[in-house]
Design a protein around this motif. Structure first.
Motif, PDB file in Angstrom:
ATOM      1  N   THR A  71      59.559  55.631  74.236  1.00 49.86           N
ATOM      2  CA  THR A  71      58.612  56.191  75.198  1.00 49.86           C
ATOM      3  C   THR A  71      58.389  55.180  76.310  1.00 49.86           C
ATOM      4  O   THR A  71      58.525  53.974  76.101  1.00 49.86           O
ATOM      5  N   LEU A  72      58.069  55.672  77.499  1.00 50.24           N
ATOM      6  CA  LEU A  72      57.803  54.768  78.607  1.00 50.24           C
ATOM      7  C   LEU A  72      56.612  53.877  78.284  1.00 50.24           C
ATOM      8  O   LEU A  72      55.567  54.360  77.846  1.00 50.24           O
ATOM      9  N   SER A  73      56.777  52.591  78.469  1.00 52.07           N
ATOM     10  CA  SER A  73      55.705  51.640  78.174  1.00 52.07           C
ATOM     11  C   SER A  73      54.694  51.609  79.317  1.00 52.07           C
ATOM     12  O   SER A  73      55.066  51.673  80.487  1.00 52.07           O
ATOM     13  N   THR A  74      53.430  51.523  78.959  1.00 50.94           N
ATOM     14  CA  THR A  74      52.358  51.404  79.962  1.00 50.94           C
ATOM     15  C   THR A  74      51.856  49.969  80.076  1.00 50.94           C
ATOM     16  O   THR A  74      50.908  49.702  80.806  1.00 50.94           O
ATOM     17  N   ASN A  75      52.498  49.045  79.369  1.00 51.95           N
ATOM     18  CA  ASN A  75      52.076  47.646  79.425  1.00 51.95           C
ATOM     19  C   ASN A  75      52.447  47.019  80.758  1.00 51.95           C
ATOM     20  O   ASN A  75      53.503  47.306  81.324  1.00 51.95           O
ATOM     21  N   ARG A  76      51.570  46.162  81.276  1.00 46.13           N
ATOM     22  CA  ARG A  76      51.835  45.447  82.516  1.00 46.13           C
ATOM     23  C   ARG A  76      52.839  44.333  82.265  1.00 46.13           C
ATOM     24  O   ARG A  76      52.855  43.731  81.206  1.00 46.13           O
ATOM     25  N   ILE A  77      53.694  44.072  83.258  1.00 46.58           N
ATOM     26  CA  ILE A  77      54.674  42.989  83.185  1.00 46.58           C
ATOM     27  C   ILE A  77      54.419  42.053  84.346  1.00 46.58           C
ATOM     28  O   ILE A  77      54.337  42.480  85.500  1.00 46.58           O
ATOM     29  N   LEU A  78      54.265  40.749  84.049  1.00 49.61           N
ATOM     30  CA  LEU A  78      53.961  39.760  85.072  1.00 49.61           C
ATOM     31  C   LEU A  78      55.085  38.738  85.159  1.00 49.61           C
ATOM     32  O   LEU A  78      55.631  38.314  84.142  1.00 49.61           O
ATOM     33  N   VAL A  79      55.442  38.365  86.374  1.00 48.95           N
ATOM     34  CA  VAL A  79      56.410  37.302  86.637  1.00 48.95           C
ATOM     35  C   VAL A  79      55.689  36.197  87.388  1.00 48.95           C
ATOM     36  O   VAL A  79      55.157  36.426  88.474  1.00 48.95           O
ATOM     37  N   ASP A  80      55.621  35.015  86.789  1.00 50.64           N
ATOM     38  CA  ASP A  80      54.891  33.893  87.387  1.00 50.64           C
ATOM     39  C   ASP A  80      53.454  34.270  87.716  1.00 50.64           C
ATOM     40  O   ASP A  80      52.914  33.910  88.756  1.00 50.64           O
ATOM     41  N   GLY A  81      52.842  35.042  86.820  1.00 49.93           N
ATOM     42  CA  GLY A  81      51.442  35.403  86.979  1.00 49.93           C
ATOM     43  C   GLY A  81      51.183  36.599  87.866  1.00 49.93           C
ATOM     44  O   GLY A  81      50.041  37.025  88.012  1.00 49.93           O
ATOM     45  N   GLN A  82      52.243  37.186  88.455  1.00 51.17           N
ATOM     46  CA  GLN A  82      52.073  38.322  89.346  1.00 51.17           C
ATOM     47  C   GLN A  82      52.712  39.565  88.742  1.00 51.17           C
ATOM     48  O   GLN A  82      53.824  39.527  88.221  1.00 51.17           O
ATOM     49  N   GLU A  83      51.995  40.674  88.797  1.00 49.57           N
ATOM     50  CA  GLU A  83      52.484  41.915  88.216  1.00 49.57           C
ATOM     51  C   GLU A  83      53.662  42.460  89.021  1.00 49.57           C
ATOM     52  O   GLU A  83      53.654  42.458  90.248  1.00 49.57           O
ATOM     53  N   VAL A  84      54.695  42.899  88.333  1.00 52.94           N
ATOM     54  CA  VAL A  84      55.856  43.510  88.977  1.00 52.94           C
ATOM     55  C   VAL A  84      56.073  44.893  88.370  1.00 52.94           C
ATOM     56  O   VAL A  84      55.649  45.164  87.247  1.00 52.94           O
ATOM     57  N   ARG A  85      56.722  45.755  89.133  1.00 58.28           N
ATOM     58  CA  ARG A  85      56.974  47.109  88.670  1.00 58.28           C
ATOM     59  C   ARG A  85      58.359  47.175  88.035  1.00 58.28           C
ATOM     60  O   ARG A  85      59.371  47.153  88.717  1.00 58.28           O
ATOM     61  N   LEU A  86      58.397  47.218  86.704  1.00 57.66           N
ATOM     62  CA  LEU A  86      59.637  47.334  85.955  1.00 57.66           C
ATOM     63  C   LEU A  86      59.517  48.513  85.002  1.00 57.66           C
ATOM     64  O   LEU A  86      58.469  48.732  84.395  1.00 57.66           O
ATOM     65  N   THR A  87      60.581  49.295  84.883  1.00 58.25           N
ATOM     66  CA  THR A  87      60.596  50.382  83.920  1.00 58.25           C
ATOM     67  C   THR A  87      60.848  49.791  82.538  1.00 58.25           C
ATOM     68  O   THR A  87      61.851  49.116  82.314  1.00 58.25           O
ATOM     69  N   ALA A  88      59.922  50.014  81.624  1.00 59.43           N
ATOM     70  CA  ALA A  88      60.039  49.483  80.268  1.00 59.43           C
ATOM     71  C   ALA A  88      59.843  50.611  79.266  1.00 59.43           C
ATOM     72  O   ALA A  88      59.159  51.601  79.548  1.00 59.43           O
ATOM     73  N   TYR A  89      60.461  50.447  78.108  1.00 63.27           N
ATOM     74  CA  TYR A  89      60.359  51.450  77.060  1.00 63.27           C
ATOM     75  C   TYR A  89      59.764  50.818  75.802  1.00 63.27           C
ATOM     76  O   TYR A  89      60.090  49.681  75.443  1.00 63.27           O
TER      77      TYR A  89
END
Length: 266
Positions: A34-52
């Motif tokens: 299922t599509l993940s709703t968890n936030r993903i951060l790179v170097d402390g900044q949120e990025v938009r990545l499709t995760a499952y």
């Protein structure tokens, strides 16, 4: 055909490799993505990545990570494997085998040489922000001299203290930098190494990174804000890399700023 584009999540390869025995078939059937709703951060900044989300774990496309972090990922058709090259910027394309090695193109200068260059970078950040607003039918932000001063104070105090945070070095909230509580703030710390790898200017990179983070993008495109200030200061990040601390300060439409604080100390 570019095999990388059709390469799925790591788990997908595992599923295809399972035998057709009953236990294995049951294992395959039990795996649901299922599509993940968890936030993903790179170097402390949120990025938009499709995760499952599969059985409680998050799975992300390797090429998307390469694009977000800044390393090369491609399918090596000759050796039948995925190649990851940490020292090269992301393209996702397999290099031609008979390709003549060409000198690496030199990126545009990313480090402003003087105050005039820094001012030009600040204005470019404002212009790029307003371009995004125009695309969405939102009126442009007006540069406010007091907000420019406030944003610079915030950038300077982060560069001096090494504390990258919306909380000021002395523990106060970021909105205490002016006498108005009707402000919003975007911050980012960008290493010069990242700029070299991405071959982007500072203003181009920071606006792009803010745009890819919902909270930061919301600030940039909020119709409630009518004025803006930008600050830039060179320092060292938590990893010991030379970097730029970048700040945007926004003011609610109809509000005023009459006083700006000095940089806070630890």
């Amino acid at each position: 055909m570019n095999r990388l584009k059709n390469t799925g999540l790591v788990l997908c390869g595992l599923v295809l490799g399972l035998s057709l025995s009953a236990p294995a078939a049951q294992a395959v059937e039990s795996l649901k993505a299922t599509l993940s709703t968890n936030r993903i951060l790179v170097d402390g900044q949120e990025v938009r990545l499709t995760a499952y989300n599969i059985n409680g774990s998050n799975y992300v496309w390797l090429r998307d990570i390469g694009k977000a972090v800044g390393f090369e990922v491609y399918w090596d058709s000759e050796n039948g494997c995925v190649q990851v090259e940490s020292g090269k910027p992301y393209t996702g394309e397999e290099p031609a085998k008979d390709e003549v090695i060409k000198p690496t193109p030199q990126p545009e200068p990313t480090v402003p040489a003087n105050d005039a260059d820094v001012d030009a970078m600040k204005q470019d950040i404002v212009d790029r922000t307003n371009a995004i607003r125009r695309e969405q039918g939102i009126s442009a932000l007006t540069v406010n001299a007091k907000l420019m001063q406030a944003a610079q104070v915030r950038a300077d105090e982060m560069a001096a203290s090494g504390i990258y945070s919306h909380t000021r070095p002395d523990g106060r909230k970021s909105n205490t930098v002016t006498d108005s509580r009707y402000t919003g703030e975007n911050i980012h710390s960008i290493s010069e190494l990242y700029l070299e790898q991405q071959q982007k200017t500072l203003s181009e990179a920071v606006v792009e990174l803010w745009s890819n983070s919902k909270a930061h993008a919301d600030n940039m495109t909020s119709s409630r804000y009518g004025e803006i200030g930008v600050g830039l200061a060179r320092g060292v990040n938590q990893n010991g890399l030379d970097c730029w601390y970048c700040v945007q300060v926004f003011l609610l439409d109809g509000c005023k700023v009459t006083w700006v604080d000095t940089p806070a100390m630890k």
